[in-house]
Write a protein that holds these residues in place. Structure first.
Motif, PDB file in Angstrom:
ATOM      1  N   ASP A 122      58.427  -9.242  30.213  1.00  0.00           N
ATOM      2  CA  ASP A 122      57.562  -9.484  29.007  1.00  0.00           C
ATOM      3  C   ASP A 122      57.938  -8.011  28.464  1.00  0.00           C
ATOM      4  O   ASP A 122      58.756  -7.239  29.038  1.00  0.00           O
ATOM      5  N   ASP A 160      54.192  -8.805  33.534  1.00  0.00           N
ATOM      6  CA  ASP A 160      54.318  -9.192  32.938  1.00  0.00           C
ATOM      7  C   ASP A 160      52.777  -9.723  32.019  1.00  0.00           C
ATOM      8  O   ASP A 160      52.288 -10.883  31.584  1.00  0.00           O
ATOM      9  N   GLU A 197      51.805  -8.164  29.198  1.00  0.00           N
ATOM     10  CA  GLU A 197      51.047  -7.342  28.287  1.00  0.00           C
ATOM     11  C   GLU A 197      50.270  -7.546  27.637  1.00  0.00           C
ATOM     12  O   GLU A 197      49.103  -6.117  26.997  1.00  0.00           O
ATOM     13  N   SER A 247      58.128  -6.583  35.448  1.00  0.00           N
ATOM     14  CA  SER A 247      57.926  -7.770  34.235  1.00  0.00           C
ATOM     15  C   SER A 247      59.459  -8.043  33.043  1.00  0.00           C
ATOM     16  O   SER A 247      60.013  -7.468  33.010  1.00  0.00           O
TER      17      SER A 247
END
Length: 389
Positions: free
Chosen positions: A99, A68, A70, A97
């Motif tokens: 996201d 996660d 990004e 992840s």
């Protein structure tokens, strides 16, 4: 004045207190002047050209684990990919992840041909260990020299990779780098930066003395062949943390490890914004301490123990003594502070950190108390399953 120094006026227990103070003072002074000056002495050798570096530019694999991330990847990957180094690949391990990390990685891969990815499968999310993601990245690497950093870290310069890799000669298996935190105007940041500085002062100096026990995963390098030959993290796979201390302690020797802290070689990351988050981070880091080798525990614990003896006997000596003994005790205290002041701030200059002044006296006591509180709090709760992200 001689009458005031007559030992016959003191009880045996009072003389014992003075004796404890004297021993603690001498041990502390010797410790600081020997163990804790290694960085300064090594830096002097570098400046005089007495440290030999590898002139070749071997191929390198940079490994970054991301869960996660990004936002951090969007900002930091271009800085990783702009290193002034002829042949390197960057492998980003997408650790399940939730996201848009995968999309960000895919976009960068179209921009940078030397960037690759692998991932932790969705059905492996229950394995909440950075070691699993790291192992996947290591196995995917094409090159023997591996350099590790985190998704929330940025290199200090475009020479970061070159500075780390130049230490790999024929006998070098491990290179320890320095992972700093951004400087901000807050008391919490003041604490965190000093804590990071002192940890660096310890693991660099002990490594230079042939007693390597840890590195930091934000800036660490070692050979893939060594990792595979030692069966990786298998000896402590059941422990959540330990990828950058238990593993390094296991595979390091007096001759196979080098350190790198020259200008441009460190990584910088965001500090924890709240005291609770910092304590949680420290709880995770401190959780591996009980698994250290006995010799390592004794090395680190001895300095701390004599520090406790020093302050406790200092206070007791001031209370039970007269004004002559108070002058002597106070003089020893000032001498120790001056020694700390000079060594800590010279080391801070070398590592690119802020300087500390009278606050050293406060932090010298408070940081160990924070570590004790965090460790005790964790044990009273019966331990914690630590998540690396």
């Amino acid at each position: 004045m001689i009458q005031h120094l007559n030992i016959e006026q003191f009880e045996v227990w009072q003389l014992a207190v003075f004796g404890i103070f004297a021993v603690a003072f001498i041990v502390q002074l010797v410790w600081w002047l020997t163990y804790f000056t290694g960085i300064i002495r090594y830096n002097r050798k570098v400046r005089k050209g007495k440290v030999r570096y590898n002139d070749t530019k071997p191929s390198v694999s940079v490994i970054i684990c991301a869960r996660d991330e990004e936002e951090n990847l969007t900002h930091n990957i271009p800085l990783i990919m702009s290193q002034d180094y002829p042949d390197y690949e960057v492998i980003v391990v997408n650790d399940a992840s939730t996201d848009a990390t995968d999309e960000v990685i895919g976009q960068f891969m179209t921009q940078y041909p030397n960037m690759r990815t692998t991932y932790v499968p969705e059905n492996a999310k229950f394995i909440d260990s950075k070691k699993f993601a790291l192992t996947l990245g290591i196995k995917a690497a094409k090159n023997d020299i591996l350099v590790f950093t985190d998704a929330d870290c940025v290199p200090e310069s475009n020479n970061w990779l070159d500075n780390i890799v130049r230490n790999f000669d024929e006998g070098t298996q491990i290179v320890l780098g320095y992972g700093a935190y951004k400087h901000k105007k807050s008391f919490l940041n003041w604490l965190q930066v000093f804590d990071t500085l002192f940890i660096g002062l310890q693991y660099f100096n002990y490594s230079l003395a042939g007693k390597t026990y840890m590195g930091v995963g934000r800036n660490l390098a070692y050979r893939k062949s060594m990792f595979l030959n030692s069966k990786g993290f298998s000896k402590h796979l059941d422990i959540q943390s330990g990828d950058d201390d238990l593993f390094i302690m296991e595979v390091s020797t007096q001759t196979n490890t080098k350190v790198e802290f020259q200008n441009g070689s460190k990584t910088i990351s965001e500090p924890k914004p709240t005291l609770h988050q910092w304590f949680r981070q420290k709880e995770r880091h401190l959780s591996t301490g009980s698994y250290y080798k006995t010799s390592t525990k004794m090395l680190i614990g001895s300095e701390l123990a004599f520090r406790v003896f020093f302050y406790a006997s200092l206070i007791a000596s001031l209370i039970i003594g007269n004004f002559i003994t108070a002058y002597i005790v106070a003089g020893c205290f000032v001498l120790r502070y001056i020694t700390q002041y000079l060594i800590i701030n010279r080391t801070a200059t070398i590592l690119g950190e802020r300087h500390y002044y009278v606050g050293i006296l406060f932090l010298d006591i408070v940081i160990p108390l924070i570590n004790f509180f965090v460790n005790t709090h964790s044990k009273l709760r019966g331990g914690t399953v630590y998540k690396w992200k």
